[in-house]
Design an enzyme around this catalytic site. Structure first.
Site, short mmCIF file in Angstrom:
data_model
loop_
_atom_site.label_atom_id
_atom_site.label_comp_id
_atom_site.label_asym_id
_atom_site.label_seq_id
_atom_site.Cartn_x
_atom_site.Cartn_y
_atom_site.Cartn_z
N GLY A 19 0.84 -1.32 -0.05
CA GLY A 19 -0.08 -0.03 0.06
C GLY A 19 0.87 1.16 0.13
O GLY A 19 0.49 2.00 -0.73
N CYS A 20 1.89 1.18 0.77
CA CYS A 20 2.75 2.36 0.91
C CYS A 20 3.60 2.47 -0.29
O CYS A 20 3.70 3.63 -0.73
CB CYS A 20 3.77 2.32 2.02
N THR A 21 3.95 1.69 -1.17
CA THR A 21 4.64 1.57 -2.53
C THR A 21 3.58 2.27 -3.29
O THR A 21 3.95 3.23 -4.22
CB THR A 21 5.24 0.62 -2.96
N ALA A 70 3.27 6.11 -2.72
CA ALA A 70 4.37 6.80 -3.15
C ALA A 70 4.35 6.98 -4.56
O ALA A 70 4.65 8.16 -5.35
CB ALA A 70 5.75 6.11 -2.74
#
Length: 156
Positions: A45-47, A50
């Site tokens: 999710g964070c990738t 970003a």
């Protein structure tokens, strides 16, 4: 818990930053500022989040937005994450959780029945005078970058 609400001024802080080594909130003016808090480098999710900010970065810059990602990861992890995904914006390391606490983004979470304190994905958009114009809490990743871009177009 922070008293930060729409209409509040950007708090004064300094944090470890990729690229420059340190970043100070006094460097934010003049210009719009997006602070986005995320749980952990190099997770799915964070990738995705970003990458979406990376892909819209030229448009965000055209409307005067400086983008900063913030998590509790170390500066070394941030540097690797930034390089791996070719992120054009800086990441701030908040290992002591001081920024997370200042922006009230640390809350109890649950994963596979285990409770822990973690970062709730949140974004804060400040105008060119350092005033909070919009905040998003419990962000759903897909499409969030576009929502931020549209909001940024509407503020000075």
């Amino acid at each position: 818990m922070a008293n930060l609400a729409v209409g509040s001024k950007l708090p004064t802080f300094t944090a470890a930053s990729t690229g420059s080594g340190t970043w100070s909130s006094s460097a934010a003016r003049p210009g719009k500022l997006l602070l986005y808090f995320y749980p952990k480098d190099d997770t799915s999710g964070c990738t995705m989040q970003a990458e979406q900010f990376r892909d819209l970065y030229p448009k965000l810059r055209r409307v005067g937005v400086t983008v900063l990602g913030i998590s509790r990861d170390s500066l070394l992890k941030h540097e690797k994450f930034k390089a791996k995904y070719e992120l054009p914006f800086e990441l701030l390391a908040d290992e002591d959780e001081s920024l997370c606490k200042l922006f009230d983004v640390i809350h109890e979470k649950s994963l596979y029945g285990r409770k822990y304190m973690g970062i709730v994905r949140s974004s804060f958009l400040f105008d060119g005078k350092g005033v909070l114009q919009q905040e998003w809490r419990k962000v759903k990743v897909d499409g969030h970058a576009e929502v931020v871009l549209e909001a940024a177009k509407r503020i000075d």
